[in-house]
Design a protein around this motif. Structure first.
Motif, PDB file in Angstrom:
ATOM      1  N   GLY A  57       0.806  -1.217   0.000  1.00 35.69           N
ATOM      2  CA  GLY A  57       0.000   0.000   0.000  1.00 35.69           C
ATOM      3  C   GLY A  57       0.842   1.271   0.000  1.00 35.69           C
ATOM      4  N   TRP A  58       2.134   1.129   0.309  1.00 35.82           N
ATOM      5  CA  TRP A  58       3.022   2.284   0.297  1.00 35.82           C
ATOM      6  C   TRP A  58       3.455   2.677  -1.119  1.00 35.82           C
ATOM      7  CZ3 TRP A  58       4.538   6.109   3.331  1.00 35.82           C
ATOM      8  CH2 TRP A  58       4.279   6.015   4.693  1.00 35.82           C
ATOM      9  N   LEU A  59       3.208   1.829  -2.110  1.00 37.30           N
ATOM     10  CA  LEU A  59       3.720   2.110  -3.448  1.00 37.30           C
ATOM     11  C   LEU A  59       3.224   3.441  -4.033  1.00 37.30           C
ATOM     12  CD1 LEU A  59       3.821  -1.450  -5.053  1.00 37.30           C
ATOM     13  CD2 LEU A  59       5.758   0.086  -4.625  1.00 37.30           C
ATOM     14  N   PRO A  60       1.926   3.770  -3.967  1.00 35.78           N
ATOM     15  CA  PRO A  60       1.529   5.080  -4.497  1.00 35.78           C
ATOM     16  C   PRO A  60       2.107   6.249  -3.694  1.00 35.78           C
ATOM     17  CG  PRO A  60      -0.345   3.963  -3.501  1.00 35.78           C
ATOM     18  CD  PRO A  60       0.757   2.964  -3.580  1.00 35.78           C
ATOM     19  N   LEU A  61       2.277   6.084  -2.381  1.00 35.91           N
ATOM     20  CA  LEU A  61       2.863   7.148  -1.574  1.00 35.91           C
ATOM     21  C   LEU A  61       4.348   7.296  -1.882  1.00 35.91           C
ATOM     22  CD1 LEU A  61       0.175   6.296  -0.076  1.00 35.91           C
ATOM     23  CD2 LEU A  61       1.244   7.114   2.016  1.00 35.91           C
ATOM     24  N   LEU A  62       5.022   6.165  -2.061  1.00 33.24           N
ATOM     25  CA  LEU A  62       6.422   6.177  -2.461  1.00 33.24           C
ATOM     26  C   LEU A  62       6.584   6.884  -3.803  1.00 33.24           C
ATOM     27  CD1 LEU A  62       8.808   3.083  -2.413  1.00 33.24           C
ATOM     28  CD2 LEU A  62       8.596   4.476  -4.464  1.00 33.24           C
ATOM     29  N   ALA A 110      12.116   2.405   8.273  1.00 37.69           N
ATOM     30  CA  ALA A 110      13.534   2.082   8.133  1.00 37.69           C
ATOM     31  C   ALA A 110      14.127   2.647   6.849  1.00 37.69           C
ATOM     32  CB  ALA A 110      13.721   0.564   8.177  1.00 37.69           C
ATOM     33  N   SER A 111      13.333   2.736   5.800  1.00 35.47           N
ATOM     34  CA  SER A 111      13.818   3.252   4.513  1.00 35.47           C
ATOM     35  C   SER A 111      13.816   4.773   4.451  1.00 35.47           C
ATOM     36  CB  SER A 111      12.951   2.711   3.373  1.00 35.47           C
ATOM     37  OG  SER A 111      11.615   3.175   3.490  1.00 35.47           O
ATOM     38  N   GLY A 112      13.244   5.416   5.454  1.00 31.78           N
ATOM     39  CA  GLY A 112      13.149   6.871   5.461  1.00 31.78           C
ATOM     40  C   GLY A 112      11.954   7.400   4.703  1.00 31.78           C
ATOM     41  N   LEU A 113      11.157   6.492   4.135  1.00 32.40           N
ATOM     42  CA  LEU A 113      10.025   6.907   3.313  1.00 32.40           C
ATOM     43  C   LEU A 113       8.920   7.564   4.140  1.00 32.40           C
ATOM     44  CD1 LEU A 113       8.499   6.981   0.626  1.00 32.40           C
ATOM     45  CD2 LEU A 113       7.778   4.620   1.056  1.00 32.40           C
ATOM     46  N   GLN A 114       8.613   6.982   5.294  1.00 36.86           N
ATOM     47  CA  GLN A 114       7.524   7.516   6.115  1.00 36.86           C
ATOM     48  C   GLN A 114       7.820   8.947   6.564  1.00 36.86           C
ATOM     49  OE1 GLN A 114       6.638   5.083   9.525  1.00 36.86           O
ATOM     50  NE2 GLN A 114       4.789   6.222  10.066  1.00 36.86           N
ATOM     51  N   GLU A 115       9.040   9.192   7.000  1.00 37.33           N
ATOM     52  CA  GLU A 115       9.425  10.532   7.463  1.00 37.33           C
ATOM     53  C   GLU A 115       9.421  11.536   6.311  1.00 37.33           C
ATOM     54  OE1 GLU A 115      13.202  12.759   9.705  1.00 37.33           O
ATOM     55  OE2 GLU A 115      13.318  10.640   9.158  1.00 37.33           O
ATOM     56  N   THR A 116       9.945  11.116   5.160  1.00 39.86           N
ATOM     57  CA  THR A 116      10.005  12.018   4.012  1.00 39.86           C
ATOM     58  C   THR A 116       8.612  12.329   3.494  1.00 39.86           C
ATOM     59  OG1 THR A 116      12.148  11.070   3.414  1.00 39.86           O
ATOM     60  CG2 THR A 116      11.012  12.368   1.730  1.00 39.86           C
ATOM     61  N   TYR A 117       7.746  11.321   3.461  1.00 38.89           N
ATOM     62  CA  TYR A 117       6.380  11.575   3.007  1.00 38.89           C
ATOM     63  C   TYR A 117       5.687  12.575   3.927  1.00 38.89           C
ATOM     64  CZ  TYR A 117       1.683  11.048   1.267  1.00 38.89           C
ATOM     65  OH  TYR A 117       0.451  11.338   0.729  1.00 38.89           O
ATOM     66  N   ALA A 118       5.815  12.365   5.239  1.00 38.26           N
ATOM     67  CA  ALA A 118       5.170  13.261   6.195  1.00 38.26           C
ATOM     68  C   ALA A 118       5.687  14.695   6.043  1.00 38.26           C
ATOM     69  CB  ALA A 118       5.398  12.768   7.612  1.00 38.26           C
ATOM     70  N   ALA A 119       6.977  14.849   5.773  1.00 39.84           N
ATOM     71  CA  ALA A 119       7.565  16.188   5.631  1.00 39.84           C
ATOM     72  C   ALA A 119       7.005  16.925   4.425  1.00 39.84           C
ATOM     73  CB  ALA A 119       9.078  16.081   5.527  1.00 39.84           C
ATOM     74  N   GLY A 120       6.616  16.187   3.374  1.00 38.38           N
ATOM     75  CA  GLY A 120       6.112  16.835   2.172  1.00 38.38           C
ATOM     76  C   GLY A 120       4.605  16.770   2.012  1.00 38.38           C
ATOM     77  N   CYS A 121       3.905  16.270   3.033  1.00 39.45           N
ATOM     78  CA  CYS A 121       2.462  16.064   2.927  1.00 39.45           C
ATOM     79  C   CYS A 121       1.699  17.307   3.393  1.00 39.45           C
ATOM     80  CB  CYS A 121       2.040  14.852   3.751  1.00 39.45           C
ATOM     81  SG  CYS A 121       0.271  14.473   3.628  1.00 39.45           S
ATOM     82  N   ALA A 122       1.013  17.953   2.458  1.00 42.61           N
ATOM     83  CA  ALA A 122       0.257  19.166   2.780  1.00 42.61           C
ATOM     84  C   ALA A 122      -1.001  18.870   3.576  1.00 42.61           C
ATOM     85  CB  ALA A 122      -0.115  19.890   1.487  1.00 42.61           C
ATOM     86  N   THR A 123      -1.409  17.611   3.631  1.00 42.24           N
ATOM     87  CA  THR A 123      -2.635  17.259   4.340  1.00 42.24           C
ATOM     88  C   THR A 123      -2.452  17.325   5.853  1.00 42.24           C
ATOM     89  OG1 THR A 123      -3.165  15.754   2.515  1.00 42.24           O
ATOM     90  CG2 THR A 123      -4.427  15.478   4.543  1.00 42.24           C
ATOM     91  N   LEU A 124      -1.257  16.986   6.328  1.00 38.45           N
ATOM     92  CA  LEU A 124      -1.026  16.923   7.770  1.00 38.45           C
ATOM     93  C   LEU A 124      -1.126  18.307   8.406  1.00 38.45           C
ATOM     94  CD1 LEU A 124       1.914  14.349   7.958  1.00 38.45           C
ATOM     95  CD2 LEU A 124      -0.556  13.959   8.181  1.00 38.45           C
ATOM     96  N   GLY A 125      -1.742  18.329   9.578  1.00 37.96           N
ATOM     97  CA  GLY A 125      -1.925  19.581  10.296  1.00 37.96           C
ATOM     98  C   GLY A 125      -3.198  20.314   9.928  1.00 37.96           C
ATOM     99  N   ARG A 126      -3.959  19.781   8.966  1.00 35.82           N
ATOM    100  CA  ARG A 126      -5.195  20.439   8.547  1.00 35.82           C
ATOM    101  C   ARG A 126      -6.415  19.659   9.036  1.00 35.82           C
ATOM    102  NH1 ARG A 126      -3.797  22.349   2.309  1.00 35.82           N
ATOM    103  NH2 ARG A 126      -1.883  23.485   2.857  1.00 35.82           N
ATOM    104  N   THR A 127      -7.509  20.383   9.176  1.00 40.85           N
ATOM    105  CA  THR A 127      -8.764  19.744   9.554  1.00 40.85           C
ATOM    106  C   THR A 127      -9.454  19.259   8.287  1.00 40.85           C
ATOM    107  OG1 THR A 127      -8.971  21.208  11.470  1.00 40.85           O
ATOM    108  CG2 THR A 127     -10.948  20.019  10.783  1.00 40.85           C
TER     109      THR A 127
END
Length: 290
Positions: free
Chosen positions: A110-115, A224-241
């Protein structure tokens, strides 16, 4: 639409000098090489959907992992939940890739589209000088005149037991008068340093190869691959209602606080519950109150 008279001269691929055709041979020389993920690369002038075509080829055993299919124009391009994607010929990058991470547990696919989103954003930042943000789960955003606009999308589909076909659509040179909806955008409208699609495609595919390799080496572990952290850093959805509309007329409203280890969006509701929602379950994700 009035049918074209067969006696009329057909438009040349060079009729729009701002949108030259892709150089298939040069792209193959740059990307299809020993040790590369990319095993073949084809450019077609027009097709219904590169995803549908590549899924069909994979199902017939006519495509291996690393196959890339690019179309200069799509007549039946699709987004998530079969939403239509249309754009003028050669105005963007419309392509699909076949990935088959057999060594990665299926639960992590399920991470493939996010990756792919991370890879596209990284590649475009390098090659076009455009800051591209990610809207969970599959949209690419750029800033045009101070407003966020959707400039691309990602669609992942299983190809039976042959892996996953990931389709990417990116508006590159789309002009303001060509926008399908007011909320759409393009790299050109966002002030891209260049709109030559050949280097853009090379940059995106090289970035995708790098991120996919790191993720596979980590057994699909996004942390472990750094993908989760990098995705969160570039995700405009986080922090919004936001409001996530789910099947059965159900919805979840609250602040998007995280993307968990399974790639799900975690929404903190007013009731104090943190509820994860998966991309496959969400019909729409909108700002709360929209």
């Amino acid at each position: 639409m009035t049918p074209r008279d067969a006696s009329e001269p057909q438009p040349s691929r060079w009729s729009d000098l701002d949108r030259p055709p892709l150089g298939a041979a040069a792209l193959r020389r740059a990307l299809v090489r020993p040790g590369s993920l990319w095993s073949e690369l084809d450019v077609v002038q027009r097709t219904g959907s590169t995803n549908s075509d590549l899924v069909d080829r994979a199902a017939k055993g006519a495509a291996a992992e690393g196959a890339v299919l690019v179309a200069e124009e799509q007549s039946a391009g699709r987004g998530r939940l079969d939403r239509r994607w249309t754009a003028p010929a050669r105005s963007g990058l419309f392509f699909s890739v076949l990935l088959d991470p057999a060594e990665v547990p299926l639960a992590r696919w399920g991470w493939l589209p996010l990756l792919t989103g991370v890879a596209v954003a990284t590649g475009l930042s390098r090659a076009a000088g455009v800051d591209t943000a990610l809207k969970w789960p599959n949209d690419l955003l750029v800033t045009v005149d101070g407003a966020e606009r959707k400039t691309g999308g990602i669609l992942a589909e299983r190809a039976g037991d042959r892996g996953v076909v990931v389709g990417i659509g990116i508006n590159v040179s789309l002009r303001a008068e060509e926008l399908p909806v007011p909320t759409a955008g393009s790299l050109a409208l966002a002030g891209a340093a260049g709109t030559d699609r050949d280097p853009l495609l090379r940059a995106v595919l090289r970035s995708l190869e790098q991120w996919y390799g790191r993720w596979r080496e980590a057994g699909g572990d996004a942390a472990a691959s750094g993908l989760q952290e990098t995705y969160a850093a570039g995700c405009a959805t986080l922090g919004r209602t936001v409001r996530a509309d789910l099947p059965g007329d159900r919805s979840v409203t609250g602040e998007a606080v995280a993307v968990d280890g399974d790639g799900r969006l975690v929404i903190a509701t007013e009731e104090g519950v943190q509820e994860p929602v998966g991309a496959g379950d969400v019909i729409h994700l909108r700002p709360a109150g929209a």
